[in-house]
Design a protein around this motif. Structure first.
Motif, PDB file in Angstrom:
ATOM      1  N   THR A  70       0.849  -1.057  -0.266  1.00  0.00           N
ATOM      2  CA  THR A  70      -0.004  -0.068  -0.039  1.00  0.00           C
ATOM      3  C   THR A  70       0.771   1.205  -0.071  1.00  0.00           C
ATOM      4  OG1 THR A  70      -1.481  -1.247   1.323  1.00  0.00           O
ATOM      5  CG2 THR A  70      -1.977   1.095   1.163  1.00  0.00           C
ATOM      6  N   PHE A  71       1.891   1.307   0.839  1.00  0.00           N
ATOM      7  CA  PHE A  71       2.708   2.508   0.772  1.00  0.00           C
ATOM      8  C   PHE A  71       3.660   2.524  -0.182  1.00  0.00           C
ATOM      9  CE2 PHE A  71       1.938   1.243   5.634  1.00  0.00           C
ATOM     10  CZ  PHE A  71       0.812   2.017   5.613  1.00  0.00           C
ATOM     11  N   TYR A  72       3.719   1.659  -1.162  1.00  0.00           N
ATOM     12  CA  TYR A  72       4.703   1.920  -2.334  1.00  0.00           C
ATOM     13  C   TYR A  72       3.800   2.139  -3.625  1.00  0.00           C
ATOM     14  CZ  TYR A  72       8.345   0.071   0.961  1.00  0.00           C
ATOM     15  OH  TYR A  72       8.947  -0.122   1.930  1.00  0.00           O
ATOM     16  N   ARG A  73       2.654   2.233  -3.495  1.00  0.00           N
ATOM     17  CA  ARG A  73       1.585   2.531  -4.805  1.00  0.00           C
ATOM     18  C   ARG A  73       2.091   3.532  -5.209  1.00  0.00           C
ATOM     19  NH1 ARG A  73      -2.380  -1.437  -5.227  1.00  0.00           N
ATOM     20  NH2 ARG A  73      -3.251  -0.259  -6.807  1.00  0.00           N
ATOM     21  N   PHE A  76      -1.107   6.745  -5.052  1.00  0.00           N
ATOM     22  CA  PHE A  76      -1.538   7.367  -3.661  1.00  0.00           C
ATOM     23  C   PHE A  76      -2.040   8.756  -3.887  1.00  0.00           C
ATOM     24  CE2 PHE A  76      -0.122   9.779   0.181  1.00  0.00           C
ATOM     25  CZ  PHE A  76      -1.133   9.261   1.156  1.00  0.00           C
ATOM     26  N   ARG A  77      -3.133   9.566  -3.236  1.00  0.00           N
ATOM     27  CA  ARG A  77      -3.703  10.508  -3.724  1.00  0.00           C
ATOM     28  C   ARG A  77      -4.245  10.716  -5.055  1.00  0.00           C
ATOM     29  NH1 ARG A  77      -1.587  15.586  -2.534  1.00  0.00           N
ATOM     30  NH2 ARG A  77       0.391  15.164  -3.588  1.00  0.00           N
ATOM     31  N   PRO A  82      -9.496   5.534  -1.360  1.00  0.00           N
ATOM     32  CA  PRO A  82      -8.146   5.192  -0.694  1.00  0.00           C
ATOM     33  C   PRO A  82      -8.182   3.823  -0.220  1.00  0.00           C
ATOM     34  CG  PRO A  82      -9.130   7.166   0.464  1.00  0.00           C
ATOM     35  CD  PRO A  82     -10.100   6.537  -0.556  1.00  0.00           C
ATOM     36  N   ALA A  85      -4.293  -0.246   4.323  1.00  0.00           N
ATOM     37  CA  ALA A  85      -3.088  -1.117   4.280  1.00  0.00           C
ATOM     38  C   ALA A  85      -3.361  -2.457   5.003  1.00  0.00           C
ATOM     39  CB  ALA A  85      -2.066  -0.482   5.110  1.00  0.00           C
TER      40      ALA A  85
ATOM     41  N   THR B  26      -3.840   1.802  10.803  1.00  0.00           N
ATOM     42  CA  THR B  26      -2.928   2.428   9.763  1.00  0.00           C
ATOM     43  C   THR B  26      -1.475   2.312  10.634  1.00  0.00           C
ATOM     44  OG1 THR B  26      -4.511   3.596   8.548  1.00  0.00           O
ATOM     45  CG2 THR B  26      -2.128   4.034   8.183  1.00  0.00           C
ATOM     46  N   PHE B  30       2.577   0.836   9.960  1.00  0.00           N
ATOM     47  CA  PHE B  30       3.890   1.859  10.058  1.00  0.00           C
ATOM     48  C   PHE B  30       4.736   1.164  11.184  1.00  0.00           C
ATOM     49  CE2 PHE B  30       1.230   5.120   7.697  1.00  0.00           C
ATOM     50  CZ  PHE B  30       2.151   4.997   6.542  1.00  0.00           C
ATOM     51  N   SER B  43       5.814   7.048   0.236  1.00  0.00           N
ATOM     52  CA  SER B  43       4.364   7.495  -0.051  1.00  0.00           C
ATOM     53  C   SER B  43       4.226   9.112  -0.252  1.00  0.00           C
ATOM     54  CB  SER B  43       3.437   7.099   1.423  1.00  0.00           C
ATOM     55  OG  SER B  43       3.634   5.798   1.774  1.00  0.00           O
ATOM     56  N   LEU B  44       4.988   9.669   0.748  1.00  0.00           N
ATOM     57  CA  LEU B  44       4.776  11.111   0.690  1.00  0.00           C
ATOM     58  C   LEU B  44       6.163  12.085  -0.193  1.00  0.00           C
ATOM     59  CD1 LEU B  44       2.396  10.532   2.727  1.00  0.00           C
ATOM     60  CD2 LEU B  44       3.040  12.471   4.134  1.00  0.00           C
ATOM     61  N   ILE B  47       5.039  15.419  -1.181  1.00  0.00           N
ATOM     62  CA  ILE B  47       4.443  16.206  -0.167  1.00  0.00           C
ATOM     63  C   ILE B  47       5.757  17.051   0.812  1.00  0.00           C
ATOM     64  CG2 ILE B  47       3.190  16.210   2.056  1.00  0.00           C
ATOM     65  CD1 ILE B  47       1.146  15.558  -0.027  1.00  0.00           C
ATOM     66  N   TYR B 303       0.225  10.339   6.930  1.00  0.00           N
ATOM     67  CA  TYR B 303      -0.263   9.608   5.688  1.00  0.00           C
ATOM     68  C   TYR B 303      -1.761   9.782   5.270  1.00  0.00           C
ATOM     69  CZ  TYR B 303      -1.084   5.515   2.766  1.00  0.00           C
ATOM     70  OH  TYR B 303      -1.607   4.570   1.759  1.00  0.00           O
ATOM     71  N   ALA B 306      -2.671  13.496   4.208  1.00  0.00           N
ATOM     72  CA  ALA B 306      -1.988  13.686   2.883  1.00  0.00           C
ATOM     73  C   ALA B 306      -3.044  13.411   1.869  1.00  0.00           C
ATOM     74  CB  ALA B 306      -0.654  12.852   2.782  1.00  0.00           C
ATOM     75  N   GLU B 307      -3.659  12.345   1.853  1.00  0.00           N
ATOM     76  CA  GLU B 307      -4.726  11.803   0.818  1.00  0.00           C
ATOM     77  C   GLU B 307      -5.545  13.282   0.490  1.00  0.00           C
ATOM     78  OE1 GLU B 307      -6.445   9.608  -1.550  1.00  0.00           O
ATOM     79  OE2 GLU B 307      -5.176   8.322  -0.220  1.00  0.00           O
TER      80      GLU B 307
END
Lengths: 183, 312
Positions: A70-73, A76-77, A82, A85, B26, B30, B43-44, B47, B303, B306-307
């Motif tokens: 999920t965190f590597y997709r 994202f945004r 959404p 994970a 979540t 992490f 992910s960010l 940002i 996270y 940020a969405e």
């Protein structure tokens, strides 16, 4: 168009068996090999492959893990909805190992790109292979191909491929559905 | 749905139970990331986050900074002591100037209650409240509840008894904790000298006692708060020594209970005042686990927010 079945239950079982035999052919006793399912739906396939391999080779020693990406997709945004994970379970080192990544459907290749990035954060494998139940041909956004393929199909973007599992959905089946834009 | 119902984290009072549950779930993932050889996810990448600390902080600022770096965000730091606010610039001007340099999210600590709520109405960026005066400190309450959930292996907070001890009047941690724990269904008891407990606080659905032994005997978890001398403009109690005698928690008090309770403290500890060293360092204390969980909780909050940040 009506949903149609592209793999029914007996064909499904045969396909899983064939994929297992292909793995055995390439990896013999699976020295230095590890099996990793991609969360969430790739793990249904990897569970099945792992179980079947145990039946075919009793006493088999094979490290098996699950990888969440999920965190590597790369979307994202950018998605409408959404994604939540899932859990990563990798309690062994992949350094110098031959990794077999497992996912149910290979479509754009973006999931596998993310999975490879996620994987490399755990170490440097000797080699990474990809096993997939369904390969949707001619739909790739990235230059990624699978080493082991259950079935290749031709489909268009408005269609979705749904893989159903006995434990989850009642029967082992693969469907092609048309997305109804009116809904 | 895996999205928050809010666009900013201004306080726990604005969150739904589903939001809190999503943040916890979540954070679980992490926490796993933080135990990997490479403790970082991309992910960010796109940002930029500004950390605006108009009030001093060590733990919270480092924790936010680490969380941002572990998510691959770009960060800029600001602390009031070295900035132009001393020259008389207003809060909105300061923040708008920083946003003009293309910043997507703001983490802010400010001495005025409501500073973050005010800012959220005037600027176009995601805001995370890192403590606003005596109002709220939402990420602290989230990491406190998350640490209780982890330590006591809770699936549900219903029936959990939490005592919050100390300077309730001046504590944003207390207020955020009350909101958070009450939302999750826990029972809350406040304990401290009458001068340091706000009048009518029972309206929030909490009980009040002035007897430390009673509070400790009743609770499963005791969250001991710091005496905030910097916010106390008048004398609320005769001396620290007397406070410690009547309201301090020590190992002897804990050993005389007929059960083993969990001790928490949001830091920084005034050792020997509200909490003795032997209690703070005992195996009942989860103070360092709280700090560890803080990074995972802040990663989850950033996270998920940020969405909501403006898309590219």
């Amino acid at each position: 168009m009506q949903p149609r079945v592209i793999l029914d239950t007996p064909q499904f079982a045969l396909t899983i068996d064939r994929l297992c035999y292909q793995l055995i052919e390439n990896h013999n006793d699976f020295t230095d090999a590890v099996l990793i399912g991609v969360q969430p739906r790739g793990t249904f396939l990897s569970n099945r492959i792992y179980q079947r391999l145990q039946q075919l080779q009793p006493g088999l020693k094979l490290d098996y893990g699950k990888l969440d990406i999920t965190f590597y997709r790369d979307d994202f945004r950018r998605r409408e909805t959404p994604l939540a994970a899932s859990e990563t379970e990798l309690d062994f080192s992949i350094e110098g190992k031959k990794v077999v990544l497992v996912d149910d459907v290979l479509y754009t290749g973006r999931t596998i790109r993310a999975a490879m990035d996620a994987l490399l954060d755990f170490g440097r494998p000797q080699r990474v292979e990809l096993l997939t139940l369904i390969d949707r041909r001619f739909t790739r956004h990235l230059p990624i191909e699978a080493n082991y393929v259950g079935k290749k199909i031709d489909s268009i973007a408005s269609e979705i491929v749904r893989v159903e599992w006995h434990d989850q959905d009642g029967a082992d089946k693969v469907w092609i559905l048309t997305v109804n834009k009116d809904n | 749905m895996a999205a928050l119902s809010v666009n900013h984290l201004l306080g726990i009072q604005y969150l739904t139970n589903e939001d809190i549950e999503l943040i916890f779930k979540t954070a679980d993932q992490f926490k796993d990331v933080l135990n990997r050889p490479i403790k970082k996810v991309p992910s960010l990448r796109d940002i930029t986050i500004a950390n605006l600390f108009f009030e001093n902080s060590t733990r919270t600022r480092i924790s936010f900074e680490l969380a941002e770096k572990r998510l691959s965000a770009d960060i800029v730091n600001f602390s009031a002591s070295t900035s132009s606010t001393k020259k008389g610039e207003t809060l909105i001007d300061t923040v708008n100037n920083i946003l003009a340099m293309k910043v997507d999210m703001v983490v802010m600590r400010h001495a005025s209650p409501g500073a973050c709520v005010f800012l959220s109405k005037h600027i176009d960026a995601q805001i995370v409240n890192a403590g606003d005066g005596t109002h709220e400190h939402p990420t602290q309450a989230l990491l406190d509840a998350y640490s209780m959930r982890e330590k006591l292996k809770l699936t549900d907070f219903k029936g959990l008894r939490v005592a919050i001890l100390g300077d309730i009047t001046h504590s944003r941690v207390a207020l955020s904790n009350i909101f958070c724990l009450k939302k999750l269904g826990a029972e809350v008891l406040l304990c401290g000298p009458p001068t340091l407990i706000p009048k009518h606080i029972e309206a929030l659905g909490v009980r009040v006692t002035h007897n430390v032994k009673e509070a400790l005997n009743w609770c499963d978890v005791a969250n001991v708060l710091r005496i905030q001398l910097e916010r106390q403009d008048i004398k609320y109690f005769p001396s620290l020594r007397e406070y410690s005698l009547y309201y301090g928690v020590n190992k002897e008090l804990l050993d005389n209970l007929n059960k083993k309770i969990t001790i928490m403290h949001p830091g920084p500890i005034n050792r020997g005042v509200e909490l003795s060293s032997d209690a703070a360092d005992s195996d009942q204390s989860i103070i360092l686990q709280q700090v560890e969980n803080g990074v995972a909780i802040r990663m989850a909050v950033l996270y998920l927010l940020a969405e909501k940040a403006k898309r590219v």
